[in-house]
Design a protein around this motif. Structure first.
Motif, short mmCIF file in Angstrom:
data_model
loop_
_atom_site.label_atom_id
_atom_site.label_comp_id
_atom_site.label_asym_id
_atom_site.label_seq_id
_atom_site.Cartn_x
_atom_site.Cartn_y
_atom_site.Cartn_z
N GLN A 10 0.82 -1.21 0.00
CA GLN A 10 0.00 0.00 0.00
C GLN A 10 0.86 1.27 0.00
OE1 GLN A 10 -2.28 -0.87 3.57
NE2 GLN A 10 -4.14 -1.27 2.38
N ARG A 11 1.96 1.21 0.70
CA ARG A 11 2.77 2.41 0.88
C ARG A 11 3.68 2.71 -0.31
NH1 ARG A 11 5.10 3.12 6.85
NH2 ARG A 11 5.61 5.11 5.85
N VAL A 12 3.99 1.72 -1.12
CA VAL A 12 4.94 1.96 -2.22
C VAL A 12 4.30 1.94 -3.60
CG1 VAL A 12 6.82 0.99 -0.85
CG2 VAL A 12 5.66 -0.46 -2.54
N VAL A 13 3.13 1.34 -3.74
CA VAL A 13 2.63 1.05 -5.09
C VAL A 13 2.25 2.30 -5.87
CG1 VAL A 13 0.18 0.69 -4.48
CG2 VAL A 13 1.22 -0.60 -6.38
N ASP A 14 1.71 3.32 -5.22
CA ASP A 14 1.30 4.51 -5.97
C ASP A 14 2.50 5.25 -6.53
OD1 ASP A 14 -1.41 4.05 -5.67
OD2 ASP A 14 -1.58 5.26 -3.84
N GLY A 15 3.60 5.29 -5.78
CA GLY A 15 4.81 5.89 -6.30
C GLY A 15 5.34 5.13 -7.50
N MET A 16 5.26 3.80 -7.44
CA MET A 16 5.67 2.99 -8.58
C MET A 16 4.82 3.31 -9.81
SD MET A 16 6.25 -0.73 -6.76
CE MET A 16 7.66 -1.09 -5.73
N VAL A 17 3.52 3.39 -9.60
CA VAL A 17 2.61 3.70 -10.71
C VAL A 17 2.95 5.06 -11.32
CG1 VAL A 17 0.22 4.23 -11.29
CG2 VAL A 17 0.74 2.22 -9.90
N ALA A 18 3.21 6.03 -10.47
CA ALA A 18 3.51 7.38 -10.97
C ALA A 18 4.80 7.40 -11.78
CB ALA A 18 3.61 8.35 -9.80
N ARG A 19 5.79 6.58 -11.39
CA ARG A 19 7.08 6.55 -12.09
C ARG A 19 7.10 5.54 -13.23
NH1 ARG A 19 8.36 6.66 -6.72
NH2 ARG A 19 8.89 4.43 -6.70
N ARG A 20 6.00 4.79 -13.39
CA ARG A 20 5.87 3.80 -14.46
C ARG A 20 6.92 2.69 -14.39
NH1 ARG A 20 1.45 5.74 -14.59
NH2 ARG A 20 0.18 6.07 -16.45
N PHE A 21 7.27 2.33 -13.18
CA PHE A 21 8.10 1.14 -12.97
C PHE A 21 7.93 0.69 -11.53
CE2 PHE A 21 11.65 -1.39 -11.61
CZ PHE A 21 11.89 -2.23 -12.69
N GLY A 22 7.70 -0.61 -11.36
CA GLY A 22 7.67 -1.19 -10.02
C GLY A 22 7.69 -2.71 -10.11
N ARG A 23 8.42 -3.30 -9.20
CA ARG A 23 8.46 -4.76 -9.10
C ARG A 23 8.26 -5.14 -7.63
NH1 ARG A 23 7.96 -3.93 -13.72
NH2 ARG A 23 9.32 -4.58 -15.46
N ILE A 24 7.22 -5.91 -7.37
CA ILE A 24 6.93 -6.39 -6.02
C ILE A 24 6.94 -7.90 -6.05
CG2 ILE A 24 5.22 -6.48 -4.16
CD1 ILE A 24 4.21 -3.72 -5.18
N VAL A 25 7.78 -8.49 -5.21
CA VAL A 25 7.87 -9.94 -5.10
C VAL A 25 7.58 -10.32 -3.66
CG1 VAL A 25 9.38 -11.96 -5.28
CG2 VAL A 25 9.56 -10.12 -6.97
N ASN A 26 6.66 -11.23 -3.48
CA ASN A 26 6.28 -11.70 -2.15
C ASN A 26 6.77 -13.14 -1.98
OD1 ASN A 26 4.28 -9.39 -1.42
ND2 ASN A 26 3.61 -10.10 -3.44
N ILE A 27 7.65 -13.34 -1.01
CA ILE A 27 8.11 -14.70 -0.73
C ILE A 27 7.08 -15.36 0.18
CG2 ILE A 27 9.94 -16.10 0.30
CD1 ILE A 27 11.90 -13.85 -0.35
N THR A 28 6.43 -16.40 -0.33
CA THR A 28 5.43 -17.10 0.46
C THR A 28 5.94 -18.50 0.79
OG1 THR A 28 4.18 -17.77 -1.53
CG2 THR A 28 3.54 -15.69 -0.46
N SER A 29 5.34 -19.55 0.26
CA SER A 29 5.78 -20.91 0.59
C SER A 29 5.14 -21.89 -0.37
CB SER A 29 5.37 -21.25 2.02
OG SER A 29 5.60 -22.62 2.30
N GLY A 30 5.85 -22.99 -0.61
CA GLY A 30 5.25 -24.07 -1.37
C GLY A 30 4.00 -24.62 -0.72
N SER A 31 3.84 -24.39 0.58
CA SER A 31 2.65 -24.90 1.28
C SER A 31 1.38 -24.16 0.87
CB SER A 31 2.85 -24.81 2.80
OG SER A 31 2.86 -23.47 3.24
N VAL A 32 1.51 -23.04 0.15
CA VAL A 32 0.33 -22.37 -0.38
C VAL A 32 -0.36 -23.27 -1.41
CG1 VAL A 32 -0.44 -20.41 -1.81
CG2 VAL A 32 1.15 -20.03 0.07
#
Length: 259
Positions: free
Chosen positions: A121-143
């Motif tokens: 929530q805190r970073v995504v709007d800035g990414m959108v405004a700059r037209r670049f953003g990469r968000i990677v969420n480390i979860t688990s194979g148990s998902v």
């Protein structure tokens, strides 16, 4: 391969050891300025110095529990404009679901669902405004393949995946991607500590537990953290702009399904 992200700024949560550190190292190697994080000031500073020495990158340490809002503030302040966010956090310990009281339930959801959502929530709007953003969420194979005893971890991480799936589609037009990395069994301190605990409960050696686990992996081995870090760096690359909302399972073929 030039990943096209030299000069970008990355925040990698829980990155002094294991898979988080591997991600931070590969992003630094790709030319990013990297903000690393761990709970201990000493270990976080040491990790930053070691990654910087290995890669030549600028690496900034920010210590503290990423669940805490002041620590989140410090991470984002240290980064400035965040181009890349790698969400990572420790999972709840193994326990029978009957032993998960309300306090433990809320703590697990906070660590593995609410905290990463808050950072997005805190970073995504800035990414959108700059037209670049990469968000990677480390979860688990148990998902994808839930395991008894990891019910809280599986539930919270699956919740994060579902929550951000729609978000990923809503920002893709701005060259902002949101993806998920699902590790199987990697050769980390967490894996070895789990083997030791299982061995103590079963009255066998950790080596015997490791052999049993390894035999269940078609690749015949545990993953190397550097392999995971390389996958993370690719998802953060300029070339990965058409890949979003996906869960990439890295488990040596242990998951038996096709979807």
């Amino acid at each position: 391969m030039d990943l096209g992200i030299a000069g970008r700024t990355a925040v990698v949560c829980a990155s002094t050891l294991g898979l988080g550190r591997a991600c931070a190292t590969e992003l630094a190697r790709a030319g990013c300025t990297v903000v690393v994080n761990g709970r201990s000031a000493e270990s976080t500073r040491a990790a930053a110095e070691e990654i910087a020495a290995e890669t030549g990158a600028t690496v900034v340490p920010v210590a503290g529990n990423v669940d805490d809002h002041p620590v989140q503030d410090a991470l984002l302040a240290a980064a400035g404009d965040v181009d890349i966010l790698v969400n990572n956090n420790g999972g709840p310990p193994f326990r029978d679901f009957r032993e998960v009281d309300e306090e433990a339930l809320l703590a697990g959801v906070r660590a593995n669902m609410a905290t990463p959502i808050r950072l997005v929530q805190r970073v995504v709007d800035g990414m959108v405004a700059r037209r670049f953003g990469r968000i990677v969420n480390i979860t688990s194979g148990s998902v994808k393949m839930p395991l008894a005893g990891l019910d809280l971890s599986s539930g919270a991480r699956a919740g994060l995946t579902g929550f951000l799936a729609g978000v990923a589609r809503s920002v893709a037009h701005a060259n902002v991607t949101i993806n998920f990395l699902l590790p199987g069994s990697f050769d980390t301190r967490r894996l070895r500590s789990g083997q030791e605990a299982a061995a103590a409960g079963a009255g066998v050696t950790p080596h015997a537990i490791a052999d049993r686990q390894r035999a269940a992996i078609p690749a015949g081995r545990f993953g190397e953290p550097a392999e995971f870090g390389a996958a993370c760096a690719y998802l953060c690359s300029a070339q990965a702009g058409f890949l979003t909302g996906q869960s990439l399972l890295i488990d040596g073929g242990a998951y038996p399904g096709v979807l």
